[in-house]
Design a protein around this motif. Structure first.
Motif, PDB file in Angstrom:
ATOM      1  N   PHE A 269       0.831  -1.201   0.000  1.00  0.00           N
ATOM      2  CA  PHE A 269       0.000   0.000   0.000  1.00  0.00           C
ATOM      3  C   PHE A 269       0.870   1.256   0.000  1.00  0.00           C
ATOM      4  CE2 PHE A 269      -2.313   3.372   2.216  1.00  0.00           C
ATOM      5  CZ  PHE A 269      -3.407   3.491   1.377  1.00  0.00           C
ATOM      6  N   ALA A 270       1.944   1.247   0.788  1.00  0.00           N
ATOM      7  CA  ALA A 270       2.847   2.413   0.840  1.00  0.00           C
ATOM      8  C   ALA A 270       3.505   2.660  -0.514  1.00  0.00           C
ATOM      9  CB  ALA A 270       3.908   2.204   1.919  1.00  0.00           C
ATOM     10  N   ALA A 271       3.910   1.588  -1.197  1.00  0.00           N
ATOM     11  CA  ALA A 271       4.512   1.737  -2.524  1.00  0.00           C
ATOM     12  C   ALA A 271       3.479   2.264  -3.521  1.00  0.00           C
ATOM     13  CB  ALA A 271       5.090   0.411  -2.994  1.00  0.00           C
ATOM     14  N   LEU A 272       2.224   1.844  -3.388  1.00  0.00           N
ATOM     15  CA  LEU A 272       1.163   2.343  -4.256  1.00  0.00           C
ATOM     16  C   LEU A 272       0.990   3.850  -4.069  1.00  0.00           C
ATOM     17  CD1 LEU A 272      -1.098   1.784  -6.297  1.00  0.00           C
ATOM     18  CD2 LEU A 272      -2.598   1.279  -4.342  1.00  0.00           C
ATOM     19  N   MET A 273       1.054   4.321  -2.836  1.00  0.00           N
ATOM     20  CA  MET A 273       0.946   5.757  -2.584  1.00  0.00           C
ATOM     21  C   MET A 273       2.100   6.516  -3.254  1.00  0.00           C
ATOM     22  SD  MET A 273      -1.859   6.189  -0.957  1.00  0.00           S
ATOM     23  CE  MET A 273      -2.494   4.794  -1.873  1.00  0.00           C
ATOM     24  N   GLU A 274       3.281   5.912  -3.283  1.00  0.00           N
ATOM     25  CA  GLU A 274       4.424   6.524  -3.967  1.00  0.00           C
ATOM     26  C   GLU A 274       4.180   6.585  -5.476  1.00  0.00           C
ATOM     27  OE1 GLU A 274       7.869   4.305  -2.728  1.00  0.00           O
ATOM     28  OE2 GLU A 274       7.671   4.991  -0.655  1.00  0.00           O
ATOM     29  N   VAL A 275       3.557   5.548  -6.032  1.00  0.00           N
ATOM     30  CA  VAL A 275       3.223   5.563  -7.460  1.00  0.00           C
ATOM     31  C   VAL A 275       2.199   6.663  -7.728  1.00  0.00           C
ATOM     32  CG1 VAL A 275       2.146   4.254  -9.351  1.00  0.00           C
ATOM     33  CG2 VAL A 275       3.788   3.145  -7.829  1.00  0.00           C
ATOM     34  N   TYR A 276       1.208   6.839  -6.842  1.00  0.00           N
ATOM     35  CA  TYR A 276       0.232   7.918  -6.991  1.00  0.00           C
ATOM     36  C   TYR A 276       0.938   9.280  -7.022  1.00  0.00           C
ATOM     37  CZ  TYR A 276      -3.741   4.827  -5.769  1.00  0.00           C
ATOM     38  OH  TYR A 276      -4.708   3.846  -5.741  1.00  0.00           O
ATOM     39  N   GLU A 277       1.911   9.465  -6.148  1.00  0.00           N
ATOM     40  CA  GLU A 277       2.652  10.727  -6.115  1.00  0.00           C
ATOM     41  C   GLU A 277       3.438  10.936  -7.403  1.00  0.00           C
ATOM     42  OE1 GLU A 277       5.005  10.525  -2.565  1.00  0.00           O
ATOM     43  OE2 GLU A 277       3.250  10.668  -1.259  1.00  0.00           O
ATOM     44  N   ASP A 278       4.095   9.883  -7.890  1.00  0.00           N
ATOM     45  CA  ASP A 278       4.849   9.995  -9.133  1.00  0.00           C
ATOM     46  C   ASP A 278       3.915  10.225 -10.319  1.00  0.00           C
ATOM     47  OD1 ASP A 278       7.465  10.042 -10.372  1.00  0.00           O
ATOM     48  OD2 ASP A 278       6.862   8.162 -11.348  1.00  0.00           O
ATOM     49  N   ASN A 279       2.728   9.614 -10.304  1.00  0.00           N
ATOM     50  CA  ASN A 279       1.739   9.866 -11.351  1.00  0.00           C
ATOM     51  C   ASN A 279       1.361  11.342 -11.381  1.00  0.00           C
ATOM     52  OD1 ASN A 279       1.656   7.169 -12.048  1.00  0.00           O
ATOM     53  ND2 ASN A 279      -0.293   6.754 -11.046  1.00  0.00           N
ATOM     54  N   TYR A 280       1.171  11.930 -10.218  1.00  0.00           N
ATOM     55  CA  TYR A 280       0.818  13.347 -10.132  1.00  0.00           C
ATOM     56  C   TYR A 280       1.933  14.208 -10.734  1.00  0.00           C
ATOM     57  CZ  TYR A 280      -0.345  17.908  -8.146  1.00  0.00           C
ATOM     58  OH  TYR A 280      -0.633  19.241  -7.992  1.00  0.00           O
ATOM     59  N   ILE A 281       3.168  13.925 -10.371  1.00  0.00           N
ATOM     60  CA  ILE A 281       4.305  14.697 -10.878  1.00  0.00           C
ATOM     61  C   ILE A 281       4.398  14.573 -12.395  1.00  0.00           C
ATOM     62  CG2 ILE A 281       6.838  14.841 -10.895  1.00  0.00           C
ATOM     63  CD1 ILE A 281       6.659  13.971  -7.875  1.00  0.00           C
ATOM     64  N   ALA A 282       4.275  13.354 -12.905  1.00  0.00           N
ATOM     65  CA  ALA A 282       4.362  13.133 -14.352  1.00  0.00           C
ATOM     66  C   ALA A 282       3.190  13.806 -15.075  1.00  0.00           C
ATOM     67  CB  ALA A 282       4.400  11.645 -14.666  1.00  0.00           C
ATOM     68  N   LEU A 283       1.999  13.714 -14.509  1.00  0.00           N
ATOM     69  CA  LEU A 283       0.835  14.344 -15.124  1.00  0.00           C
ATOM     70  C   LEU A 283       0.983  15.857 -15.168  1.00  0.00           C
ATOM     71  CD1 LEU A 283      -1.867  13.658 -16.393  1.00  0.00           C
ATOM     72  CD2 LEU A 283      -2.893  13.773 -14.134  1.00  0.00           C
ATOM     73  N   ARG A 284       1.536  16.426 -14.110  1.00  0.00           N
ATOM     74  CA  ARG A 284       1.747  17.876 -14.093  1.00  0.00           C
ATOM     75  C   ARG A 284       2.849  18.294 -15.064  1.00  0.00           C
ATOM     76  NH1 ARG A 284      -1.372  20.758 -10.426  1.00  0.00           N
ATOM     77  NH2 ARG A 284      -0.685  22.436 -11.763  1.00  0.00           N
ATOM     78  N   ARG A 285       3.822  17.425 -15.313  1.00  0.00           N
ATOM     79  CA  ARG A 285       4.835  17.707 -16.348  1.00  0.00           C
ATOM     80  C   ARG A 285       4.183  17.674 -17.725  1.00  0.00           C
ATOM     81  NH1 ARG A 285       9.659  13.881 -16.147  1.00  0.00           N
ATOM     82  NH2 ARG A 285      10.258  15.122 -17.950  1.00  0.00           N
TER      83      ARG A 285
END
Length: 168
Positions: free
Chosen positions: A18-34
């Motif tokens: 679950f913690a790793a999934l939250m990290e993927v969510y954060e990276d998705n946000y960063i990539a989407l904002r790029r």
């Protein structure tokens, strides 16, 4: 002599946890904002089309103060001259938490994100695996789109200022 540093276990997330999934969510946000630094108004379709690369379509389905829902897809000509959208994902962006997750993924037999392909049930571990797979796919796709030169840069008068929403 090399000394192996000791790191407490809580500093690193276990893969597919679950913690790793939250990290993927954060990276998705960063990539989407790029890919799209500022989200357009809801209901408007935007297209990114670098030369020689398939067009990428973005539509803001819903925008509120703390969340936005997006549709992201490629469109290809199908066998009967109709358009086929693939992949086609709905993504929820949490502005305050700075996370982005897949809302749903295609469930047909031809899609890699099918529940049947992973033998998933409705248990918590099955749901975690499905979310992990769908969001890892989104993560790789966003990074691929960025590497291909896709970007949604919009005129200032057509923007929803999500950066201001993030600070509220």
């Amino acid at each position: 002599m090399f000394i192996q540093p000791h790191y407490p276990g809580y500093l690193f997330s276990a893969p597919r946890s679950f913690a790793a999934l939250m990290e993927v969510y954060e990276d998705n946000y960063i990539a989407l904002r790029r890919l799209c630094p500022r989200l357009p108004e809801a209901g408007v379709m935007h297209v990114s089309h670098p030369a020689g690369i398939p067009r990428l379509y973005l539509r803001v389905l819903e925008h509120t103060r703390y969340t936005s829902s997006l549709g992201l897809t490629y469109r290809f000509l199908g066998e009967d001259d109709g358009e086929v959208e693939s992949p086609s994902l709905a993504v929820r962006v949490y502005h305050d938490a700075r996370q982005a997750e897949v809302l749903f993924a295609p469930q047909g037999p031809a899609h890699t994100l099918s529940r049947h392909a992973y033998g998933l049930d409705d248990s918590a571990s099955g749901a975690l695996r499905m979310r992990w797979s769908a969001n890892r796919f989104l993560n790789r796709w966003l990074h691929y789109c960025i590497a291909q030169g896709h970007a949604f840069t919009l005129a200032p008068d057509a923007l929803a200022d999500t950066l201001a929403d993030d600070r509220d």
